[in-house]
Design a protein around this motif. Structure first.
Motif, PDB file in Angstrom:
ATOM      1  N   ASN A   1       0.513  -1.404   0.255  1.00 47.78           N
ATOM      2  CA  ASN A   1      -0.099  -0.148   0.228  1.00 47.78           C
ATOM      3  C   ASN A   1       1.166   1.093  -0.381  1.00 47.78           C
ATOM      4  N   ASN A   2       0.226   2.351  -0.718  1.00 48.21           N
ATOM      5  CA  ASN A   2       1.364   3.483  -1.166  1.00 48.21           C
ATOM      6  C   ASN A   2      -0.018   4.319  -0.062  1.00 48.21           C
ATOM      7  N   PHE A   3       0.525   5.407   0.814  1.00 49.21           N
ATOM      8  CA  PHE A   3      -0.302   6.814   1.660  1.00 49.21           C
ATOM      9  C   PHE A   3       0.211   7.760   1.254  1.00 49.21           C
ATOM     10  N   THR A   4      -0.411   8.821   1.342  1.00 48.26           N
ATOM     11  CA  THR A   4       0.146  10.315   1.487  1.00 48.26           C
ATOM     12  C   THR A   4       0.244  10.323   2.638  1.00 48.26           C
ATOM     13  N   VAL A   5       1.210  11.591   2.826  1.00 48.91           N
ATOM     14  CA  VAL A   5       1.908  11.667   4.547  1.00 48.91           C
ATOM     15  C   VAL A   5       2.871  12.453   4.204  1.00 48.91           C
ATOM     16  N   ASN A   6       3.126  13.522   5.521  1.00 48.85           N
ATOM     17  CA  ASN A   6       3.847  14.010   6.225  1.00 48.85           C
ATOM     18  C   ASN A   6       4.571  14.246   7.144  1.00 48.85           C
ATOM     19  N   ILE A   7       6.110  14.886   6.933  1.00 53.65           N
ATOM     20  CA  ILE A   7       6.738  14.637   7.756  1.00 53.65           C
ATOM     21  C   ILE A   7       6.848  15.856   8.611  1.00 53.65           C
ATOM     22  N   THR A   8       7.137  15.677  10.151  1.00 55.94           N
ATOM     23  CA  THR A   8       6.956  16.855  10.925  1.00 55.94           C
ATOM     24  C   THR A   8       8.563  16.889  12.224  1.00 55.94           C
ATOM     25  N   MET A   9       8.960  18.016  12.544  1.00 54.70           N
ATOM     26  CA  MET A   9      10.268  17.512  12.739  1.00 54.70           C
ATOM     27  C   MET A   9      11.416  16.734  12.231  1.00 54.70           C
ATOM     28  N   ASN A  10      11.534  16.263  11.228  1.00 53.56           N
ATOM     29  CA  ASN A  10      12.084  15.357  10.831  1.00 53.56           C
ATOM     30  C   ASN A  10      11.624  13.867  10.868  1.00 53.56           C
ATOM     31  N   ILE A  11      11.044  13.805  12.439  1.00 51.89           N
ATOM     32  CA  ILE A  11      10.743  12.550  13.470  1.00 51.89           C
ATOM     33  C   ILE A  11       8.951  12.228  13.575  1.00 51.89           C
ATOM     34  N   GLN A  12       8.334  12.530  12.443  1.00 51.53           N
ATOM     35  CA  GLN A  12       7.253  12.350  12.934  1.00 51.53           C
ATOM     36  C   GLN A  12       6.415  12.269  11.360  1.00 51.53           C
ATOM     37  N   VAL A  13       5.858  10.943  11.471  1.00 54.01           N
ATOM     38  CA  VAL A  13       5.456  10.856  10.646  1.00 54.01           C
ATOM     39  C   VAL A  13       3.688  10.569  10.164  1.00 54.01           C
ATOM     40  N   SER A  14       2.644  11.978   9.323  1.00 54.87           N
ATOM     41  CA  SER A  14       1.226  11.709   9.608  1.00 54.87           C
ATOM     42  C   SER A  14       1.082  12.180   8.481  1.00 54.87           C
ATOM     43  N   SER A  15      -0.427  11.315   9.025  1.00 52.83           N
ATOM     44  CA  SER A  15      -1.631  10.869   7.313  1.00 52.83           C
ATOM     45  C   SER A  15      -3.041  11.533   7.445  1.00 52.83           C
ATOM     46  N   GLU A  16      -3.543  12.065   7.106  1.00 50.85           N
ATOM     47  CA  GLU A  16      -4.716  12.257   7.047  1.00 50.85           C
ATOM     48  C   GLU A  16      -5.597  11.080   6.926  1.00 50.85           C
ATOM     49  N   ASN A  17      -4.968   9.763   6.484  1.00 51.60           N
ATOM     50  CA  ASN A  17      -5.921   9.006   5.834  1.00 51.60           C
ATOM     51  C   ASN A  17      -5.894   7.168   6.800  1.00 51.60           C
ATOM     52  N   ARG A  18      -6.613   7.337   7.682  1.00 50.17           N
ATOM     53  CA  ARG A  18      -6.768   6.748   8.727  1.00 50.17           C
ATOM     54  C   ARG A  18      -6.493   5.255   8.586  1.00 50.17           C
ATOM     55  N   ASP A  19      -6.360   4.797   6.845  1.00 47.78           N
ATOM     56  CA  ASP A  19      -5.661   3.903   6.815  1.00 47.78           C
ATOM     57  C   ASP A  19      -4.795   3.149   6.889  1.00 47.78           C
ATOM     58  N   PHE A  20      -3.096   4.430   6.883  1.00 43.92           N
ATOM     59  CA  PHE A  20      -1.914   4.401   7.407  1.00 43.92           C
ATOM     60  C   PHE A  20      -1.977   3.721   8.499  1.00 43.92           C
ATOM     61  N   TYR A  21      -3.102   4.719   8.995  1.00 47.00           N
ATOM     62  CA  TYR A  21      -2.949   4.166  11.287  1.00 47.00           C
ATOM     63  C   TYR A  21      -3.335   2.671  10.864  1.00 47.00           C
ATOM     64  N   ASP A  22      -4.368   2.319  10.263  1.00 42.61           N
ATOM     65  CA  ASP A  22      -4.500   1.184  10.131  1.00 42.61           C
ATOM     66  C   ASP A  22      -3.443  -0.600   9.874  1.00 42.61           C
ATOM     67  N   ALA A  23      -2.995   0.029   8.500  1.00 43.01           N
ATOM     68  CA  ALA A  23      -2.407  -0.441   8.741  1.00 43.01           C
ATOM     69  C   ALA A  23      -0.773  -0.947   9.290  1.00 43.01           C
ATOM     70  N   ILE A  24      -0.218   0.008  10.013  1.00 43.11           N
ATOM     71  CA  ILE A  24       0.902  -0.157  10.685  1.00 43.11           C
ATOM     72  C   ILE A  24       0.233  -0.239  12.571  1.00 43.11           C
ATOM     73  N   GLY A  25      -1.422  -0.481  12.274  1.00 45.30           N
ATOM     74  CA  GLY A  25      -1.195  -1.804  13.665  1.00 45.30           C
ATOM     75  C   GLY A  25      -0.463  -1.053  14.905  1.00 45.30           C
ATOM     76  N   ASP A  26      -0.720  -2.259  15.862  1.00 45.09           N
ATOM     77  CA  ASP A  26      -0.480  -1.590  17.036  1.00 45.09           C
ATOM     78  C   ASP A  26       1.230  -1.970  17.323  1.00 45.09           C
ATOM     79  N   SER A  27       1.708  -2.366  16.258  1.00 47.23           N
ATOM     80  CA  SER A  27       3.305  -3.104  16.401  1.00 47.23           C
ATOM     81  C   SER A  27       4.140  -1.930  16.007  1.00 47.23           C
ATOM     82  N   ASP A  28       5.208  -1.679  16.717  1.00 44.78           N
ATOM     83  CA  ASP A  28       6.429  -0.956  17.570  1.00 44.78           C
ATOM     84  C   ASP A  28       7.481  -0.296  16.471  1.00 44.78           C
ATOM     85  N   LYS A  29       7.588  -1.262  15.425  1.00 44.95           N
ATOM     86  CA  LYS A  29       8.375  -1.397  14.644  1.00 44.95           C
ATOM     87  C   LYS A  29       8.032  -1.400  13.283  1.00 44.95           C
ATOM     88  N   ASN A  30       7.468  -0.329  12.523  1.00 41.40           N
ATOM     89  CA  ASN A  30       7.421  -1.234  10.754  1.00 41.40           C
ATOM     90  C   ASN A  30       7.863  -0.466   9.826  1.00 41.40           C
TER      91      ASN A  30
END
Length: 481
Positions: free
Chosen positions: A85-114
Motif C-alpha cells: 500500500n501507498n499512503f500520502t503523508v507529512n513529516i514533522t520535525m524530521n521525526i513524526q510521520v503523519s497522515s490524514e488517511n486513517r488507513d495508514f494507521y490501520d495498516a501499521i497496526g499496533d506494532s512498535d516497529k514498522n
C-alpha cells in the motif's frame, strides 16, 4: 470479466467512458484511483526511497537522519510505502510521520516497529489527471476550456485558464504525446451535457474522419497567443507550469489552435435522480457506458474494499501508447477495425467464428431496434469491434463471448428508453433473440425474420430483465436509471 479489465478495455477502445450506477457504488473512486495508480506505478521506478522504522503512532525510531532531512528540504508531501500500500503523508520535525488517511494507521497496526519507505510525493512529470465536479449552472464550455476576460489584472485582457485546459496543454507538450492523461468529470449530468460538452462531442467524432485535426480545435488559433501570454505572465516556476507554458508557446509560434489530443481520456460519472438530466443519443453514441453494481455490507466489514492496484503497469502503459497511436493515424489510415481485431488474435479459426457470430448478432439486433428507431450506425459497429480487439490485448485468455456480451451492454443497450407502449414488445423480442432463439413474427407491424445465433449474452440479458421490471413497475425504463 473483471471490472478493471473491462474498464481499461473500454478506455483503450474509446477515450470517453461513462460510469453509472446507484449513489455510493464507487464511480468517482474507480476513476480517480485508477488514474492515480497508473500514474504512481509509472513513476515509482524514478523515486528515491528512504527506509525508516516507525512505531504505531508514526514516530520515526530508526532511520538515516541525513536522508530524512534531505527529503524534508525538498518537500513536505511524501509517499509512504508499507507492504503493498501507498499512503500520502507529512513529516514533522524530521521525526513524526503523519497522515490524514486513517488507513495508514490501520495498516501499521499496533506494532512498535514498522518498516516503511518514504519518497517525495511530487514528481517532475506533474499530475496527469484532474477531478472536475460539474456545476448545475454550466451552460457552455467556458467552465472546461476557459474564456477571454477583457478585464483581467491591471485592466489587461487575459485568458482565464481552467484546470481542464491546463491538463490539455500538458498532454499536447511534445514530451507527453505518448502518455495518457485523464479528465474526470464528476456528476456529469448535473447540467445539460449537450451544452457545456458540445465542443468535445463534435471534435471527438470529427477527429476520426480527417487526415489532420489541426483545423479542428476546441479553442481557436486566434486565442492561443493570448493564452500563451497569460501563462507567461504568471509568476510560477514549477515544473508543471513550465510544461504548460512551453506547450502554449509552441502552439502560438506554429499558429495552431488547441485540439483535443489523442492522449486525453475522459471519464464521466453520472447519477440519475430529480436533480439530473438524461443523456441524448449523441452523448451515448460517443461513449462506453459501464454500470457499477452495489456491494454487500459484508464487503465493508471484511475490509475487502481496498485501493486499486495495477499489477502489470508497464503492459497497460504500452497498451495506452498503442491506443493513442491508433487514434493519431486513424483519419489518414486505410486500416479497417476488423484488421485490428484480427491482429489481436492468434487463432484464425476462432477469428472467423467470432466475426461471423458478430455479424449475425449485430444484424439481428439492428433489425429489432430499427422498429422502434433505436437502430445504430457504422460508428457503433466500429466501436464494438475495436472494444473486442482491446479486450484481447488486455487479457489474451478472455473468452470472446464475454467480450461481445459487454460490448452489447455498453454500446447498444444504453440507447434504449421509453414507455411500455413504445418499447415493451421490442424488449421482449430482444430478450428472446439474445437467448439464442430465432425470430419470425411481426413486430410493431414489421415482419422480422432473424436466424438464431446460438449464443447467450448473460450480462445483457440480465440488464434487459431489469429494464423490463422497471417498465412493469413505473411504465417507463432506460438503461441509466
Amino acid at each position: 470479466m473483471k471490472l478493471m479489465n473491462n474498464f481499461v478495455s473500454a478506455l483503450l477502445a474509446k477515450p470517453f467512458v461513462i460510469l453509472t450506477g446507484s449513489s455510493g457504488t464507487g464511480k468517482t473512486r474507480l476513476a480517480l484511483q485508477f488514474a492515480e495508480a497508473l500514474e504512481e506505478g509509472d513513476i515509482e521506478k524514478d523515486k528515491n526511497w528512504v527506509n525508516v522504522v516507525v512505531n504505531k503512532s508514526g514516530r520515526i525510531i530508526s532511520s538515516d537522519e541525513e536522508e530524512v532531512r534531505d527529503l524534508c528540504e525538498q518537500s513536505n508531501n511524501f509517499t509512504a510505502k508499507f507492504g503493498e500500500n501507498n499512503f500520502t503523508v507529512n513529516i514533522t520535525m524530521n521525526i513524526q510521520v503523519s497522515s490524514e488517511n486513517r488507513d495508514f494507521y490501520d495498516a501499521i497496526g499496533d506494532s512498535d516497529k514498522n518498516n516503511i519507505q518514504l519518497a517525495v510525493a511530487e514528481n517532475k512529470d506533474s499530475k496527469r489527471y484532474i477531478h472536475v465536479p460539474v456545476g448545475s449552472d454550466w451552460t457552455d464550455s467556458r467552465n472546461l476550456l476557459g474564456y477571454v476576460n477583457p478585464f483581467g489584472a491591471k485592466g489587461k485582457r487575459v485568458f482565464e485558464i481552467s484546470p481542464a485546459l491546463k491538463l490539455i496543454l500538458k498532454a499536447l507538450h511534445p514530451n507527453n504525446r505518448s502518455v495518457p492523461f485523464f479528465l474526470v468529470l464528476d456528476e456529469m449530468n448535473l447540467s445539460h451535457v449537450e451544452r457545456y460538452f458540445s465542443t468535445f462531442l463534435s471534435i471527438m467524432e470529427a477527429n476520426r474522419s480527417v487526415k489532420s485535426n489541426d483545423d479542428l480545435g476546441i479553442i481557436e488559433k486566434e486565442n492561443v497567443p493570448l493564452i500563451a501570454e497569460t501563462i507567461a505572465n504568471e509568476e510560477n516556476e514549477t515544473y508543471e507550469w513550465t510544461i504548460i507554458r512551453e506547450s502554449a508557446e509552441i502552439l502560438a509560434q506554429q499558429g495552431k489552435g488547441i485540439v483535443l489530443p489523442s492522449n486525453v481520456f475522459i471519464i464521466g460519472t453520472v447519477n440519475v435522480d430529480e436533480t439530473t438530466y438524461m443523456f441524448s443519443p449523441k452523448v451515448l453514441d460517443r461513449a462506453h457506458v459501464i454500470e457499477l453494481q452495489t456491494e454487500s455490507p459484508s464487503t465493508f466489514f471484511k475490509k475487502e474494499n481496498k485501493r486499486i492496484k495495477i499489477e502489470n503497469n508497464s503492459n497497460i502503459m504500452q497498451l495506452f501508447d498503442e491506443s493513442i497511436q491508433y487514434r493519431d493515424r486513424e483519419g489518414s489510415s486505410e486500416d479497417h477495425p476488423l484488421d485490428l481485431l484480427q491482429a489481436s488474435m492468434l487463432n484464425r479459426e476462432i477469428y472467423d467464428e467470432m466475426t461471423q457470430t458478430l455479424e449475425n448478432l449485430l444484424d439481428g439486433v439492428y433489425k429489432i431496434l430499427k422498429t422502434t428507431n433505436f437502430d445504430f450506425g457504422y460508428r457503433i459497429i466500429k466501436e464494438v469491434i475495436e472494444y473486442m480487439a482491446m479486450c484481447n490485448k488486455v487479457d489474451v485468455n478472455q473468452d470472446w463471448h464475454v467480450s461481445l456480451d459487454y460490448a452489447m451492454l455498453q454500446k447498444i443497450l444504453p440507447k434504449i428508453h421509453g414507455n411500455k407502449r413504445q418499447i415493451g414488445v421490442c424488449l421482449d423480442t430482444l430478450e428472446d433473440f439474445l437467448m439464442g432463439n430465432a425470430i419470425n413474427h411481426s413486430l410493431l407491424g414489421v415482419e422480422i425474420l432473424i436466424e438464431k445465433t446460438e449464443i447467450k449474452l448473460e450480462k445483457s440479458l440480465e440488464k434487459i430483465k431489469k429494464m423490463k421490471r422497471n417498465l412493469d413497475l413505473t411504465g417507463y425504463t432506460s438503461f441509466i436509471n
